[in-house]
Design an enzyme around this catalytic site. Sequence first.
Site, short mmCIF file in Angstrom:
data_model
loop_
_atom_site.label_atom_id
_atom_site.label_comp_id
_atom_site.label_asym_id
_atom_site.label_seq_id
_atom_site.Cartn_x
_atom_site.Cartn_y
_atom_site.Cartn_z
N GLY A 108 0.88 -1.16 0.00
CA GLY A 108 0.00 0.00 0.00
C GLY A 108 0.91 1.21 0.00
O GLY A 108 2.10 1.08 0.22
N CYS A 109 0.39 2.40 -0.26
CA CYS A 109 1.32 3.50 -0.41
C CYS A 109 0.66 4.86 -0.35
O CYS A 109 -0.56 4.98 -0.42
CB CYS A 109 2.03 3.43 -1.75
SG CYS A 109 2.94 1.92 -1.99
N ALA A 110 1.52 5.88 -0.25
CA ALA A 110 1.10 7.27 -0.42
C ALA A 110 1.83 7.81 -1.64
O ALA A 110 3.00 7.51 -1.84
CB ALA A 110 1.49 8.08 0.81
N HIS A 119 6.84 9.30 -3.07
CA HIS A 119 6.22 8.02 -2.76
C HIS A 119 6.59 7.56 -1.37
O HIS A 119 7.76 7.63 -0.98
CB HIS A 119 6.70 6.97 -3.78
CG HIS A 119 6.03 5.66 -3.65
ND1 HIS A 119 6.60 4.59 -2.99
CD2 HIS A 119 4.82 5.23 -4.10
CE1 HIS A 119 5.76 3.56 -3.04
NE2 HIS A 119 4.69 3.91 -3.71
N ARG A 160 0.49 6.43 5.89
CA ARG A 160 0.25 5.57 4.73
C ARG A 160 1.49 4.75 4.37
O ARG A 160 1.43 3.90 3.50
CB ARG A 160 -0.18 6.39 3.51
CG ARG A 160 -1.52 7.06 3.66
CD ARG A 160 -1.95 7.71 2.37
NE ARG A 160 -2.32 6.72 1.39
CZ ARG A 160 -3.57 6.27 1.23
NH1 ARG A 160 -4.53 6.72 1.98
NH2 ARG A 160 -3.83 5.36 0.31
#
Lengths: 366, 506
Positions: free
Chosen positions: A10-12, A175, A39
């Site tokens: 999952g990520c920002a 990221h 995140r």
Amino acid sequence: MRDPFRIPSGCAVSGILNLDGKPVSGTHIIRSIEVMHERSNGLGGGFAAYGIYPRYADLYAFHVLYDDPLRKQDVETILKQRFSVEHSEEIPCRKTDVIKEWPLFMRYFLRYLGEEENEDDEVVQVVMEVNSSIHGAYIVSSGKNMGIFKGVGYPEDIGRLFRLEEYRGYCWIAHGRFPTNSVGWWGGAHPFGLLSWSVVHNGEISSYGINRRYLQNFGYLCNLQTDTEVIAYLVDLLVRKHRVHIDYLGAILASPFWEQIERMDAQKKHFFSSIRTIYGGALLNGPFSIIVGFPGGMFGMVDRIKLRPMLAAWKNKTFFLSSEECAIREISPDLDRLVALKAGEVISGRVGERNNYGQKLAVSGV
Amino acid sequence: MAKSLLFPEFKIDRDKERCISCQVCVRQCANDVHEGSDNEDTVLSQEENCVGCQRCVNLCPTNALTVHKREGGFRPNGNWSEQHLRGIYKQAESGGILLTGMGCDRSYPIYWDHLLLNASQVTNPSIDPLREPIELTSYLGRKEEKLDIDWSGEFPLVQTRLAPQLELKVPVVFSAMSYGSISYNAFRSLAEAAREVGTFCNSGEGGLHPDFYPYGDNIVVQVASGRFGVHRDYLRVAAAVEIKIGQGAKPGIGGHLPGEKVTKEISRTRKIPEESDAISPAPHHDIYSIEDLERLVFAIKEAINYKKPVAVKIAAVHNVAAIASGVVRAGADIVTIDGIRGGTGAAPQVIRDNVGIPIELALAQVDERLRSEGIRHHSSLLIAGGIRSSADVIKAIALGADAVYVGTAALVGLGCHLCQKCYTGKCNWGIATQDPVLTKRLNPNIGKRRLVNLIRAWSFEIKEMLGGMGVNAIESLRGNREHLRAVGLSKEECAVLGVKAAGEGW
């Protein structure tokens, strides 16, 4: 070392583009991504910056990560076969409270020696060759007047490590990663880059197996085992080789449903159904939101049923893309316009272009 | 003639207390197993004639009958199985080739049963087909490598003219079963069902009866070595043309429809005299090499003005990947591969059970070979031979098939009980027969409904499985072997299938 398996995460993601092409410091993007600290989980963060090397704007700027500094000679031998090294140096880093150790990062400014027409393909080949055959060395970015800075840690800490506040670029992409295992490899962080493309991605591609085999047909070897890698190669193939217009990438990578196509007028129907018939192997399935940077702009896109978040915003001459609104408001509390990307939609911004404000091409009501 | 050394294969138990001597079994059995006595109080059974098709059991109103495999008889022997002994006795008595019907029934490994599917958890949400669209639509035919698009106007204009495609609403097609090998009613059931579910049925090599021309948009017509019923209108009325080189049940040999089955209607369809044997030669006598195949492919394309895809069907044999590559290069828009478990109306048993390879291995190798040669998009892959359920369909697609053919499964849907006696023309279920008494047992309206139900049920199941994997379009699973894992297979088998062992992550 290099991840043995493909790791879901999952990520920002966040991106800032100055539509006048005016360079801004990396401070803003660090603040933006820092807001979304929750995140990521500290196992990967990174940035792509465009316009940071105006002195060497015509040269390929290679950022190379050395887990094993002894491989430096091997890499440089390969580089010198095709390029002349105009300048090289260690990428300056600063020790912080959080990150006390890091691998060697070098940057090379390279002039291509061969035929002009093969230039891009040759660069792709060199990147593939180094990344698949030289263990302990990894080309992180290979574009012109741009660079990728990434590593293991929270993105804001990585930004400070690389002293990004000292760089000035017209476009910044960031990221923060939340991988589901604990393997920490600096090359495994994002953005992922090839030529001047940089891709940050939140999601997991359930069509990975076929996308990878589809790309093999065109000579792209996916050796990193990351979803982001296939996205970058697909964008490169479609835009650079097949000349697909960026704003219509969504038609291929996150195509509308057949039942939506059925309802279109004849011209659109022909376009979308031809695309789906021919480019089935390039369809990205599963949840994702991505930001892709390219010389002179960036675009954002979400999957065909919008399983991951992405917002676009405009304020004066700045274009923003982000996983969350807070990351945009942090650096620009007042906005001219803020929209959530619709399923399968691409929203792009380019230097010197009037704001298109997005959503003109959105097919989906999602 | 002396009594046969063969024991009856089946034992018929009749519960005297339940039997009401209604004579249904007597009337239903085309093999003359049951025999009513004069006073019609009792019914006797000739077990020697029984083929185990279960028709009488099914229709007995009081459930008085049980037909089961006869125990004992042959002395148990690890080397000399009952099948071998029966074969020898039959051949010693007849001096002929042993015939059989349907697909290979030997217990060779079934690789579908060693492949497991993936599902999403946490990191990737599964998709609920009741709430979100999940797409099964597939296109068969040659695909261009890239589209030339004019981006200058208001809206992009595709310049490339796409090669002709078959649009499938479900990636399941009814395989080649000729009118002749199956009855008129069985063929009608298939054609009507294909039209209703948005897929295709295949005429087989027996021509197309004029009654079925209106179904042409959902029919693939076959051109086989016998060229029965092949003429201009036959080629033009169909949605696609398939050149049949080989068949999984009998690779390397031709076919034979006995004169007894060549009724007036079949003679009209096949364009051969009534009651004459219809013999398909082993090879096409105008195809002795791959370049000859190319000529036939293009002769047919010329005849149909390049408006429809041309398929070439080959049996899965040892060098199938290289052969398929040649077939693609010869201009086939669709390559059909039929595995060892593919069915037939009649084949020598020794061929059916011993020649060819399982379709799973052939498919995996062909798909990989075409991709490594960069020509996978030149042809679609249709595979046949042993697809038994929606799980087999989805595994085939993940291995690399564009769509699958089902023959046996469709016939079972119509009532077939796999007695493997299709070649006798005495099918009690009215499927593989031309006897008017028997054919009327299959009502084509009911047959169609059953087939539509079957395909509908499978498509629901396929959508559930796709959604579970977090995939909402079938093309994202096609050739996506990351969603397959192998259990109980050797390293070599995993390598041939291109599938990782269960337990291995990404």
